[in-house]
Design an enzyme around this catalytic site. Structure first.
Site, PDB file in Angstrom:
ATOM      1  N   SER A  86       1.001  -9.729  -0.634  1.00  0.00           N
ATOM      2  CA  SER A  86       0.675  -8.305  -0.525  1.00  0.00           C
ATOM      3  C   SER A  86       0.993  -7.670   0.816  1.00  0.00           C
ATOM      4  O   SER A  86       1.152  -6.448   0.890  1.00  0.00           O
ATOM      5  CB  SER A  86      -0.802  -8.080  -0.868  1.00  0.00           C
TER       6      SER A  86
ATOM      7  N   LYS B  80       0.799  -1.224   0.000  1.00  0.00           N
ATOM      8  CA  LYS B  80       0.000   0.000   0.000  1.00  0.00           C
ATOM      9  C   LYS B  80       0.835   1.279   0.000  1.00  0.00           C
ATOM     10  O   LYS B  80       0.367   2.329  -0.457  1.00  0.00           O
ATOM     11  CB  LYS B  80      -0.927   0.004   1.215  1.00  0.00           C
TER      12      LYS B  80
END
Length: 317
Positions: free
Chosen positions: A303, A52
């Site tokens: 991720s 992110k």
């Protein structure tokens, strides 16, 4: 609004030297189990513990000096929260982050550690976007959303840009899906470089809003998902991300909470990597044989790894 391969390349230039260029992990054991050559992009080792930071820094860096002085507002269950708070701090701005009351303690602590103000809400009864929007209006803050924003999508695509620069052409990439920003950026980068590559998304079976939306032909909202993958517990894809993924994503598979736990165990035991449930879904999809036919050379975006020691022990007990 469209996002192009050039936008992803421009984002890569902006984050260079600020975001980590995370390693690509190989495992002969994993290759043997899956029957493929697997390349794992370890975004759990990214700043903030997840991919992110790429999109958040790209978006915040494009604000005017005047807006940076006023600050930003973001909403997130944790990973975008940390990324936005860290990006704001790096760029000399301030952040207000709207987070669920049940966010993992490790994520709440990390956001606070980056100097952000935290505003909590009940994810099952309150609207985080409305809360963030009101705060933005009242305080003059720039909204940095977690996925449905061109600069966010372009920034997230840099992970796949780096992966493919290291591996060369792959037969497929496997990417987690929440609001769809990571897979949208990944698909733009992958298809822009290698048009024949397959882009496969993975969702929790209790949070398959994108799979249902693609089947319906338009974004649909599901009940607030309940899954250990808090980072993927999104009830609706974004409008921008849905439009991109409808055109570029080749398929979506789902995995269960128990299959995520098994993938997390494998990552700890055999790869020596700590993954949060959301970060393990791509690995879970490969280990369970959900992806068929098995690509000969496949990349997986791991991720994130934002899970505290106590929570990790609880999940894997």
């Amino acid at each position: 609004m469209t996002v192009t391969l050039q936008d992803v390349r421009d984002a890569a230039d902006r984050i260079e030297g600020v975001a980590h260029r995370t390693p690509v992990i190989r495992s002969r054991t994993l290759d043997g189990l899956v029957g493929a050559r697997v390349f794992l992009k370890a975004e759990n080792l990214q700043r903030g513990g997840a991919f992110k930071f790429r999109g958040a820094y790209n978006a915040v860096s494009r604000l005017s000096p005047e807006q940076l002085a006023r600050g930003i507002v973001a909403f997130s269950s944790g990973n975008h929260a940390q990324a936005a708070a860290l990006a704001a701090r790096e760029l000399g701005s301030s952040a207000v982050i709207v987070m669920p009351t049940d966010s993992p303690a490790a994520k709440l602590d990390a956001v606070a550690g980056h100097g952000a103000e935290i505003v909590t809400y009940d994810r099952y009864t309150e609207d985080r976007e409305a809360i963030a929007g009101k705060l933005g209006e009242e305080r003059g803050l720039a909204l940095i959303p977690p996925y449905d924003h061109a600069d966010i999508v372009a920034g997230q695509g840099t992970a796949t840009l780096e992966l493919l620069a290291e591996t060369g052409e792959l037969d497929a990439i496997v990417v987690p899906i929440s609001g769809g920003g990571l897979i949208a950026g990944s698909a733009i980068a992958a298809k822009g470089l290698f048009p024949g590559i397959r882009v496969i998304g993975v969702e929790p079976d209790a949070a398959d809003d994108t799979r249902q939306s693609l089947a319906a032909g338009h974004p649909v909202r599901i009940d607030q998902p309940r899954t250990i993958a808090d980072g993927l517990a999104n009830p609706r894809p974004g409008d921008l991300t849905f439009a991109i993924n409808r055109d570029l994503v080749d398929g979506i598979v789902v995995v269960s909470d128990d299959e995520m736990r098994d993938a997390m165990r494998f990552a700890v035991d055999r790869l020596k990597l700590v993954l949060e449930p959301s970060g393990a879904v791509g690995l879970a999809a490969l280990l369970t044989g959900r992806i068929s036919p098995v690509p000969a050379r496949v990349g997986v975006i791991l991720s994130g790894g934002n899970v505290g020691a106590a929570r990790l022990a609880e999940l894997l007990a």
